[in-house]
Design a protein around this motif. Structure first.
Motif, PDB file in Angstrom:
ATOM      1  N   TRP A  94       0.827  -1.199   0.000  1.00 47.10           N
ATOM      2  CA  TRP A  94       0.000   0.000   0.000  1.00 47.10           C
ATOM      3  C   TRP A  94       0.860   1.247   0.000  1.00 47.10           C
ATOM      4  N   GLU A 177      -0.561  -8.509  -9.423  1.00 46.51           N
ATOM      5  CA  GLU A 177      -1.576  -7.753  -8.695  1.00 46.51           C
ATOM      6  C   GLU A 177      -2.473  -6.992  -9.660  1.00 46.51           C
ATOM      7  N   GLU A 178      -1.880  -6.366 -10.662  1.00 51.08           N
ATOM      8  CA  GLU A 178      -2.663  -5.612 -11.630  1.00 51.08           C
ATOM      9  C   GLU A 178      -3.579  -6.532 -12.435  1.00 51.08           C
ATOM     10  N   ARG A 181      -6.568  -7.515 -10.320  1.00 53.78           N
ATOM     11  CA  ARG A 181      -7.527  -6.411 -10.191  1.00 53.78           C
ATOM     12  C   ARG A 181      -8.344  -6.259 -11.471  1.00 53.78           C
ATOM     13  N   GLU A 183      -9.182  -8.630 -13.398  1.00 54.59           N
ATOM     14  CA  GLU A 183     -10.140  -9.734 -13.407  1.00 54.59           C
ATOM     15  C   GLU A 183     -11.248  -9.557 -12.374  1.00 54.59           C
ATOM     16  N   GLY A 184     -11.171  -8.467 -11.599  1.00 52.65           N
ATOM     17  CA  GLY A 184     -12.235  -8.170 -10.644  1.00 52.65           C
ATOM     18  C   GLY A 184     -12.002  -8.643  -9.228  1.00 52.65           C
ATOM     19  N   ALA A 185     -10.775  -9.033  -8.885  1.00 50.40           N
ATOM     20  CA  ALA A 185     -10.484  -9.501  -7.530  1.00 50.40           C
ATOM     21  C   ALA A 185     -10.534  -8.329  -6.554  1.00 50.40           C
ATOM     22  N   ASN A 186     -11.184  -8.561  -5.414  1.00 55.75           N
ATOM     23  CA  ASN A 186     -11.196  -7.521  -4.384  1.00 55.75           C
ATOM     24  C   ASN A 186      -9.930  -7.643  -3.527  1.00 55.75           C
ATOM     25  N   GLN A 187      -9.819  -6.779  -2.528  1.00 55.09           N
ATOM     26  CA  GLN A 187      -8.604  -6.732  -1.718  1.00 55.09           C
ATOM     27  C   GLN A 187      -8.368  -8.046  -0.971  1.00 55.09           C
ATOM     28  N   LEU A 190      -7.333 -10.830  -3.450  1.00 50.65           N
ATOM     29  CA  LEU A 190      -5.963 -10.590  -3.870  1.00 50.65           C
ATOM     30  C   LEU A 190      -4.978 -11.049  -2.792  1.00 50.65           C
TER      31      LEU A 190
END
Length: 276
Positions: A94, A177-178, A181, A183-187, A190
């Motif tokens: 982060w 990670e990108e 994201r 593909e719609g993965a939430n935190q 991920l």
């Protein structure tokens, strides 16, 4: 002798030294320092063999200290993993304000003298400490209890887990990670489905280092938790007390700690090797 011959002689001597003796410039000081580390450890093992090793290693005092050390170190590692993994993930992935200061606070217990850590915990959680009054109202007294042992170990050992986990998370390819994201993965997806599996070796290595450091903790523990047999007397404190009461117990527990540390460090080295 002419200048030409002197130059040839100089080149010959230089080449001879480079090929035959230059390596000793590295071998000799390295061997001296290695012997400095190895000889005291060998001395403990050899000295303990001449005593009643098994009687001392399995004495009531040694057994109580070993049991308490294993229990508190395991609890410490579990707490460090539960609370340290999310923190390490945030620091690694982060964008946080004042991240450098946060990392400084987390790394500081690693380099602080253990006595300073013990005094800091006592002033914070002691009866007259910063949080002592509030804890007393709740009927909680931490100093000189088994909980104090865990807190002391956690303070000095948990940063090792956080550091290892932080490095593990930071080395994961940003493109993964990108892609997740996109593909719609939430935190949480991920973190749990990509970050945790890919950093598992780093987390395991950090857990082993934390457990080993907690097992050997002495300075902060004796100031904050004391040295009460069966309650706060861990293996390092039993060793310390053994030098005054029973040197055999001290040597036997020292050998046990050495072998446990060797096994755990070998496991850590194995985890740190890149996968083939």
């Amino acid at each position: 002798m002419t200048f030409y011959h002197m130059d040839k002689l100089r080149k010959f001597v230089t080449r001879f030294l480079d090929e035959r003796y230059s390596k000793w410039i590295f071998i000799i000081p390295g061997a001296i320092l290695l012997a400095f580390f190895a000889l005291p450890l060998m001395a403990i093992i050899l000295r303990s063999i001449n005593l009643d090793f098994f009687d001392n290693a399995f004495s009531q005092q040694a057994f109580k200290a070993l049991r308490l050390s294993l229990l508190t170190s395991s609890i410490t590692t579990l707490i460090a993993a539960v609370f340290g993994t999310p923190l390490a993930y945030m620091l690694a992935r982060w964008k946080l304000n004042h991240k450098a200061w946060l990392e400084l606070i987390l790394d500081l217990p690693i380099v602080l003298p253990p006595s300073v850590a013990g005094v800091a915990l006592l002033i914070t959680f002691g009866r007259n400490g910063l949080l002592g009054s509030a804890l007393n109202v709740l009927g909680i007294s931490l100093p000189f209890t088994t909980a104090a042992v865990v807190l002391a170990q956690l303070f000095v050992a948990a940063p090792l887990f956080i550091r290892s986990a932080r490095i593990g998370f930071a080395h994961i390819d940003q493109q993964l990670e990108e892609s997740a994201r996109v593909e719609g993965a939430n935190q949480w997806q991920l973190f749990s489905e990509i970050m945790l599996p890919l950093s598992a070796r780093a987390l395991a290595s950090g857990a082993i280092l934390t457990w080993t450091r907690a097992l050997g903790e002495f300075g902060a523990t004796i100031l904050f938790a004391g040295n009460l047999e069966g309650m706060t007397q861990t293996m390092p404190m039993a060793i310390y007390l053994g030098f005054e009461r029973n040197i055999g117990v001290a040597l036997a527990l020292s050998v046990v700690l050495i072998f446990v540390s060797v096994i755990l460090l070998m496991l850590t080295k194995k985890l740190e090797k890149p996968e083939e």
